[in-house]
Scaffold this active site. Structure first.
Site, mmCIF file in Angstrom:
data_model
loop_
_atom_site.group_PDB
_atom_site.id
_atom_site.type_symbol
_atom_site.label_atom_id
_atom_site.label_comp_id
_atom_site.label_asym_id
_atom_site.label_seq_id
_atom_site.Cartn_x
_atom_site.Cartn_y
_atom_site.Cartn_z
ATOM 1 N N CYS A 298 86.384 13.610 101.381
ATOM 2 C CA CYS A 298 86.688 14.895 102.039
ATOM 3 C C CYS A 298 87.974 15.306 101.476
ATOM 4 O O CYS A 298 88.280 16.380 101.498
ATOM 5 C CB CYS A 298 86.638 14.808 103.569
ATOM 6 S SG CYS A 298 87.927 13.401 104.221
ATOM 7 N N GLU A 472 93.997 12.087 113.209
ATOM 8 C CA GLU A 472 93.789 10.783 113.412
ATOM 9 C C GLU A 472 94.768 9.868 112.772
ATOM 10 O O GLU A 472 95.449 10.337 111.698
ATOM 11 C CB GLU A 472 92.375 10.687 112.635
ATOM 12 C CG GLU A 472 91.330 11.516 113.560
ATOM 13 C CD GLU A 472 89.998 11.179 113.109
ATOM 14 O OE1 GLU A 472 88.961 11.305 113.986
ATOM 15 O OE2 GLU A 472 89.655 10.891 111.817
#
Length: 492
Positions: A298, A472
């Site tokens: 990603c 995260e």
């Protein structure tokens, strides 16, 4: 009954290859099963239960029942279990890597690196569990005390992708467990075996029944499982890594229950090489950022911009580096790039390259499906790129580097920001003024400066704009799983 396999990876500990879902501390079956396929060979590795909404609700119930006791454990107790899980992951690195290569396709070297990276999140959050601190506020009143507590949010759910089937799980599960939450995980249908192996190791580490649950499902059943997780009023937090369109659907489905969401969505990373850059260093960074995991990350670069004064040198050296990448079955020695995950992924790469060539792009390296056949594609570099090409507007998710020329700093920044996405970005420059100036102007959650590798358990991972919500990893990552509670205490 588990189906016969014909491409079983060789493991030192065969019990890590699990064939059942993991719910309430037990290995469970389903009404039907689906096969897990090795993308390098097209052969079956094994099969797992094809669970649906009923199993998802059962896992939610198990997590709900386990939550009070798990939340009540001391942070030191939770940290000890997470630490043991970390140690087991590291000890079984080779087996976990072999499983990952078999079901996902990346090289064994990359798979081992991911296992260690994934374990680092477990180690980090084991330590962070003991640092969940509230505050005593300076009171507005002489007769009252003001205190802020941090408490676990409750039952959580995570939906993880296939491209990093180990690290994406540990990055979500470890902070939830450290915070005192319980969790239901739905791993990607293409790569469930890595998730189940991690569950086996968590079980061995002493994680109580119901604290972590894994529901496996194929692409069709995934929709109903995801809907069950979103619509359940018991689930208070949903974490998802995947495409922006799917993320929007999950947001809509979660709205009636007002869940807290952590979404890591689509990326379209730019990579800018300024005229004062160290071109050789930029090429190394570009190779690392672009071709890792066959471009299926990603945060991998999707658009390259090189200043007109260094454009030819950068393209030539990048093409030479791409041509030197060894393609093959990731389980074989010396292989650097494995296959794309499936036929759809290959078709998208071919479409983007064909569109670019039709609009005037030139092939500097690769440019076609690999002679190995299957889902393999040559590491590719394209030059003479224009902004109207599909590859400059959409995420390719494949091993193709398209390099466009620019003239000014302002032009490069404007081109880099001309997208709905804002996950990761990269640039190379040795001008300290430019470094600060460009870093602040790039509209991205993460900026790599003179490096193509930015992921670390210590750093907050996430994007802005339509690349998602929340962070995260890092000390900030555990905050996603905590609620603030304000206490106002009269003392007279």
């Amino acid at each position: 009954m588990q189906r016969a396999v014909n491409d079983l990876p060789r493991l030192n500990d065969a019990s890590l290859l699990r064939a059942h879902a993991y719910i309430n501390g037990a290995w469970t079956d389903g009404a039907s099963r689906f096969d897990v396929i090795n993308p390098a060979t097209g052969k079956c590795i094994g099969s797992v239960p094809n669970n649906g909404a009923a199993e998802a609700h059962g896992a939610i119930d198990a997590a709900s029942a386990a939550f009070p006791a798990w939340a009540a454990t001391s942070s030191k107790e939770r940290a000890a279990i997470l630490r043991k899980w970390y140690e087991l992951i590291v000890a079984n690195c080779d087996d976990l890597a072999a499983l990952m290569t078999a079901e996902q396709g990346k090289s064994l070297a990359e798979a081992r690196a991911e296992v260690i990276h994934g374990a680092a999140f477990v180690e980090w959050f084991a330590e962070e569990a003991k640092r969940i601190n509230g505050d005593v506020l300076s009171s507005s009143w002489s007769d009252k005390k003001m205190v802020v507590l941090k408490q676990p949010i409750g039952v959580c759910a995570s939906i993880t992708p296939w491209n990093f089937p180990n690290a994406m799980i540990t990055r979500k599960v470890a902070p939830a467990l450290a915070a005192g939450c319980t969790i239901v995980l739905k791993p990607a249908e293409l790569t469930p075996l890595s998730a189940l192996a991690l569950a086996e190791l968590a079980h061995r580490a002493g994680l109580p029944a119901g604290v972590m649950n894994i529901v496996t499902a194929d692409s069709a059943h995934t929709v109903e499982v995801g809907k069950a997780l979103c619509e359940s009023p018991v689930v208070r937090h949903l974490s998802f890594t995947g495409s922006t369109p799917v993320g929007k659907i999950l947001m809509q489905q979660s709205a009636p229950t007002v869940k807290k969401l952590a979404l890591e969505l689509g990326g379209h990373a730019p990579f800018i090489v300024f005229e004062d850059a160290d071109v050789d260093a930029a090429v190394l960074g570009a190779l690392a950022s672009k071709y890792r995991n066959a471009g299926q990350t990603c945060i991998c670069t999707n658009r390259f911009y090189a200043h007109e004064s260094v454009y030819d040198e950068f393209v030539q050296k990048l093409a030479a580096g791409a041509a030197a990448i060894t393609v093959g079955n990731g389980a074989e020695p010396g292989v650097m790039q494995g296959p794309l995950i499936d036929a759809r992924a290959l078709a998208k790469v071919e479409q983007h390259v064909a569109d670019a060539l039709a609009k005037g792009a030139r092939v500097e390296a690769g440019g076609r499906a690999h002679a190995l056949g299957g889902h393999f594609y040559e590491p590719t570099v394209l030059s003479n790129i224009s902004a109207d090409m599909q590859i400059m507007r959409e995420e390719t998710f494949g091993p193709v580097a398209a390099v466009m020329k620019f003239s000014t700093e302002q032009e490069a920044i404007a081109a880099a920001n001309d997208t709905q996405f804002g996950l990761a970005s990269y640039f190379y420059s040795r001008d300290i003024g430019r470094v600060w100036r460009v870093a602040e102007k790039l509209e991205y959650g993460m900026v790599g400066i003179n490096t193509g590798l930015i992921s670390s358990e210590v750093a907050p991972f996430g994007g802005i704009k339509q690349s998602g919500l929340g962070r995260e990893g890092s000390k900030y990552g555990i905050e996603e799983y905590l609620e603030l509670k304000y206490l106002c205490i009269g003392v007279n």
